[in-house]
Design a protein around this motif. Sequence first.
Motif, short mmCIF file in Angstrom:
data_model
loop_
_atom_site.label_atom_id
_atom_site.label_comp_id
_atom_site.label_asym_id
_atom_site.label_seq_id
_atom_site.Cartn_x
_atom_site.Cartn_y
_atom_site.Cartn_z
N TYR A 165 49.18 24.15 41.91
CA TYR A 165 48.57 25.04 42.89
C TYR A 165 47.43 25.81 42.23
O TYR A 165 47.55 26.25 41.08
CB TYR A 165 49.61 26.03 43.42
N TYR A 166 46.32 25.98 42.95
CA TYR A 166 45.27 26.89 42.48
C TYR A 166 44.45 27.36 43.67
O TYR A 166 44.38 26.69 44.71
CB TYR A 166 44.37 26.23 41.43
N ALA A 167 43.87 28.53 43.54
CA ALA A 167 43.02 29.10 44.59
C ALA A 167 42.04 30.07 43.95
O ALA A 167 42.38 30.78 43.01
CB ALA A 167 43.87 29.81 45.64
N LYS A 168 40.85 30.11 44.50
CA LYS A 168 39.83 31.03 44.01
C LYS A 168 40.08 32.42 44.56
O LYS A 168 40.35 32.61 45.74
CB LYS A 168 38.45 30.54 44.45
N GLY A 169 40.03 33.41 43.68
CA GLY A 169 40.22 34.79 44.09
C GLY A 169 38.95 35.39 44.68
O GLY A 169 37.90 34.73 44.73
N GLU A 170 39.04 36.63 45.11
CA GLU A 170 37.87 37.31 45.68
C GLU A 170 36.82 37.56 44.62
O GLU A 170 37.13 37.90 43.48
CB GLU A 170 38.30 38.64 46.30
N GLU A 171 35.58 37.41 45.03
CA GLU A 171 34.48 37.66 44.09
C GLU A 171 34.26 39.15 43.92
O GLU A 171 34.39 39.94 44.86
CB GLU A 171 33.18 36.99 44.58
N THR A 172 33.91 39.51 42.69
CA THR A 172 33.57 40.90 42.39
C THR A 172 32.08 41.10 42.72
O THR A 172 31.36 40.12 42.93
CB THR A 172 33.82 41.19 40.90
#
Length: 197
Positions: free
Chosen positions: A146-153
């Motif tokens: 499993y993987y997912a991109k987090g929110e951008e800073t």
Amino acid sequence: MLSPTKTIAAACMLLLATACAEAPPPAEPPLASASIGGDFTLTGTDGADVSWTDFEGKYRLVYFGYAFCPDICPNDVANLARGYKALKESDPAAAQALVPIFISIDPERDTPDVVAEFASAFSPDIVGLTGTPEQVAATAKKFAVYYAKGEETPDGGYLMDHSRSAILFGPSGEPIAPISVDQGGKAVEAELKQWVS
């Protein structure tokens, strides 16, 4: 009546026979029936295509992570590298039969050059792989990662959320066991010695 020497010898023989009779049989690999792994096409650090079948005949220790990870991935890959280095020293034949592989789950940033720099910082023996977003997604699915991109800073950076595991596969690509890279290099070496022959 037996002499003390013969009595001790007989007791030792009985103890050895009992110990041999009670020795547990080799354990079945924990992932023996798992449906994970399979062929893929990714990109090596030299820019060339790399497939799962390119490692046919070798044990494969596979870790999914990303080069921009601030702590977990570097720690895990360092332990993987320490365990592999220890295995090279204690059992060179086993180490020769094994390929440690790092697969990026952040293809947007992890170019072949970035992956090369990351992998080589821990060991020249680690094979670093990346690919297109589609290739990485397909590979991760086959390996149950499993993987997912987090929110951008505000500065455009981001973290990747992903499952944390290293899996050992056999010479035919069969899953064997999870390897405890979070437990340190000695634990990695011990687990590799248990399964790699």
